[in-house]
Design a protein around this motif. Sequence first.
Motif, PDB file in Angstrom:
ATOM      1  N   PHE A 106      20.765 -10.091  20.477  1.00 44.03           N
ATOM      2  CA  PHE A 106      19.612  -9.766  21.163  1.00 44.03           C
ATOM      3  C   PHE A 106      19.220  -8.420  20.427  1.00 44.03           C
ATOM      4  O   PHE A 106      19.849  -7.353  19.913  1.00 44.03           O
ATOM      5  CB  PHE A 106      20.323 -10.094  22.610  1.00 44.03           C
ATOM      6  N   MET A 107      17.998  -8.663  20.987  1.00 42.13           N
ATOM      7  CA  MET A 107      17.148  -6.792  21.017  1.00 42.13           C
ATOM      8  C   MET A 107      17.706  -6.819  22.034  1.00 42.13           C
ATOM      9  O   MET A 107      17.284  -6.287  23.743  1.00 42.13           O
ATOM     10  CB  MET A 107      16.064  -7.606  21.062  1.00 42.13           C
ATOM     11  N   ALA A 122      18.718  -7.050  28.059  1.00 38.75           N
ATOM     12  CA  ALA A 122      19.085  -7.420  26.559  1.00 38.75           C
ATOM     13  C   ALA A 122      18.069  -8.599  26.432  1.00 38.75           C
ATOM     14  O   ALA A 122      18.124 -10.096  27.181  1.00 38.75           O
ATOM     15  CB  ALA A 122      20.274  -7.791  26.880  1.00 38.75           C
ATOM     16  N   LEU A 123      17.000  -9.101  25.098  1.00 35.89           N
ATOM     17  CA  LEU A 123      16.510  -9.825  24.786  1.00 35.89           C
ATOM     18  C   LEU A 123      16.914 -10.813  23.688  1.00 35.89           C
ATOM     19  O   LEU A 123      16.823 -10.694  23.123  1.00 35.89           O
ATOM     20  CB  LEU A 123      15.055  -9.448  24.622  1.00 35.89           C
ATOM     21  N   THR A 137       9.450 -10.943  17.980  1.00 34.03           N
ATOM     22  CA  THR A 137       9.564  -9.980  17.026  1.00 34.03           C
ATOM     23  C   THR A 137      10.244  -8.905  18.245  1.00 34.03           C
ATOM     24  O   THR A 137       9.875  -8.582  19.115  1.00 34.03           O
ATOM     25  CB  THR A 137       7.842  -9.875  16.357  1.00 34.03           C
ATOM     26  N   GLU A 138      10.314  -7.608  17.236  1.00 37.62           N
ATOM     27  CA  GLU A 138      10.462  -6.355  17.796  1.00 37.62           C
ATOM     28  C   GLU A 138       9.339  -6.017  18.362  1.00 37.62           C
ATOM     29  O   GLU A 138       9.682  -5.193  19.568  1.00 37.62           O
ATOM     30  CB  GLU A 138      11.160  -5.381  17.142  1.00 37.62           C
ATOM     31  N   ALA A 185       8.804  -7.534  21.663  1.00 39.41           N
ATOM     32  CA  ALA A 185       9.985  -7.345  22.300  1.00 39.41           C
ATOM     33  C   ALA A 185       9.515  -5.798  23.321  1.00 39.41           C
ATOM     34  O   ALA A 185       9.430  -5.010  24.535  1.00 39.41           O
ATOM     35  CB  ALA A 185      11.853  -7.054  21.682  1.00 39.41           C
ATOM     36  N   ASP A 186       9.025  -4.628  22.401  1.00 37.82           N
ATOM     37  CA  ASP A 186       8.496  -3.709  22.477  1.00 37.82           C
ATOM     38  C   ASP A 186       7.015  -3.712  24.342  1.00 37.82           C
ATOM     39  O   ASP A 186       7.288  -3.043  25.003  1.00 37.82           O
ATOM     40  CB  ASP A 186       8.119  -2.694  21.770  1.00 37.82           C
ATOM     41  N   THR A 187       6.731  -5.070  22.720  1.00 34.39           N
ATOM     42  CA  THR A 187       4.716  -4.887  24.643  1.00 34.39           C
ATOM     43  C   THR A 187       5.447  -5.849  25.825  1.00 34.39           C
ATOM     44  O   THR A 187       5.682  -5.287  26.855  1.00 34.39           O
ATOM     45  CB  THR A 187       4.371  -6.341  23.942  1.00 34.39           C
ATOM     46  N   TYR A 188       6.925  -6.747  25.735  1.00 33.12           N
ATOM     47  CA  TYR A 188       7.849  -7.579  26.409  1.00 33.12           C
ATOM     48  C   TYR A 188       7.899  -6.190  27.406  1.00 33.12           C
ATOM     49  O   TYR A 188       8.051  -6.537  29.062  1.00 33.12           O
ATOM     50  CB  TYR A 188       8.211  -8.537  26.736  1.00 33.12           C
ATOM     51  N   PHE A 189       8.473  -5.339  27.249  1.00 38.38           N
ATOM     52  CA  PHE A 189       9.417  -4.924  27.867  1.00 38.38           C
ATOM     53  C   PHE A 189       8.704  -3.611  28.658  1.00 38.38           C
ATOM     54  O   PHE A 189       9.311  -2.951  29.563  1.00 38.38           O
ATOM     55  CB  PHE A 189      10.139  -3.263  27.090  1.00 38.38           C
TER      56      PHE A 189
END
Length: 598
Positions: A188-189, A203-204, A209-210, A213-217
Amino acid sequence: MKLVLSFFAILSGLWSMAQTNSYTISFGNAVHHEASINATFPDLEGDTISFRMSRTSPGRYALHEFAKNVYGFKAFDSKGNALSVHRPNPYEWQVTGHDGSIQVQYTLFANRGDGTYSQIDETHAHLNIPATFMYAPSLSERNIEVTFDVREDLNWKVATQLPLVSGTTYSAPNLYYFMDSPTEISDFMLRSFEVDGKTIQLALHHNGTEAEADTYFEKVKKVVLAEKDVFGELPKFDHGTYTFLACYIPNASGDGMEHRNSTIVTSTRSLANGGMERNIGTVSHEFFHAWNVERIRPKSLEPFDFEAADMSGALWFAEGFTSYYTNLILCRAGLISPKEYVEGITGTFNYVWNSPARQFFNPIEMSYQAPFVDAATSVDPVNRDNTFISYYSYGSVLGLALDLSLRENGLTLDDFMKFVWQQYGKPEVPYTLENLHDALNAFAGEKFGDDFFNTYIYASGMPDYVSLLNSVGVNLQQPKTEPYFGAYTSMNPDNSGYKILRNPIMGSPAYLAGLDNGDVILNINGTSFSEDQDFLDYLKQFNIGDSLKVSFSRYGVPKTASLILRPSPDYSIHLMEDKEQTPSTPMLQQRKSWLKQE
């Protein structure tokens, strides 16, 4: 005296360390969805020890027979001698003849990645603890240690609310905390941020992509902060950390499940294909549960029973009010527009207030139905189309009514939730329905509280939504221009007719005409269907109020029925300005306060 006390303290600590049940789980055959589980239970008294698989899971209310996925069970004493095993029922293994210690081993099959079950494959080990680990009821207060034998060849890591001992070994102070601690093991990321000295982490596990993940977080962070604003503070997480365990992968099953310091959120939607917008709603709902359910907790769910269904009459508040806040929070966080939020209420509103089920059950009694509907399974047909309204939806529209009613009196539902939080959630005192009623009386006045509970909770009344929504510049109408049939249909693959797929709604034209689930409508007034024509479009050629002759087939036998077409009872909900109306300044001020728009 101090020396004696210290001596006993040391003995107590040693005894506590000795009385630790330990588990090891490995995933060598993950490709075939199997895990190998070994467990040791030392310092036993009595000749027979009972081991069980849970029948329920924290956050669920129906029975789930996890024992069905266990096989190859064996038990040994400390010297490796095989022990006698007796099966008194489908969920229990009774082991006798031990020497003070029992080691058990079994194989688990697991292939459903959601908030209740476990899934093991070469993408991850997604573990809901009740679906995975056997336990001894008589040893439920013991410490527990669990070692996850991760697949290093797959770059697996461990994410869980369990505190780390060392390596990949984690601990729990007792059985309940263990059962309440889902664990995601995958590549996970991880993202995290700090709020008021607490860590919120994601914990994604996804195939994106990374950058995604950044945008979603960033969206997750906005939700967290907006929900903190409702209660004025975050809960006190046991180890200072709250973890979102997110699995957005094709082999998952869509779900969300709250836990004390973590939540599982799963979806088949990737962040690149609609998940960025649609999955965040589950995040909003489940994180709100960190207050409402996990700490503002119904007494009817305490203690949680792992051997029987857990029934509560408070789910309209615990789940329903949480559902009310789900999209409201997204609006306040700027993740959806006021227009999207307001119009999004429509479907739930129509589902609740057009249901005939309110004549059978009030919101408390709807909550009692949870063991039959909360991912429960049955093979016999039921009549829930006519007798059940989800306590999620029912509670959500009542939350809307209570919020707008309080605002007309200079109060807000946010402040009532804070009040309940201070009374019951923060000190973790489980509440009864009477406590909730008394709390509303204390907060808003006895007349207000009694009217709300007596009219809408103990009975099934409908609030005056026209007036309430009008106060925030929202238009509620019942157009009565669309034809209403009252049964869900789908065209047969060969275009031979529309098959009724559910029980017709009580009192609807289809119901009164004697049509039923499974009937195939061949034509109305002799007018045939066009290929792939929508049934609602087909109905529009007839006049509302006309008596129609319906030709249909039941069990292959041709039949006819007379049907009077009525207008749809559905409501529409829109911002006034979208209907060429001008909301007043007080309306806009109330809306701004409600939606917290700048």
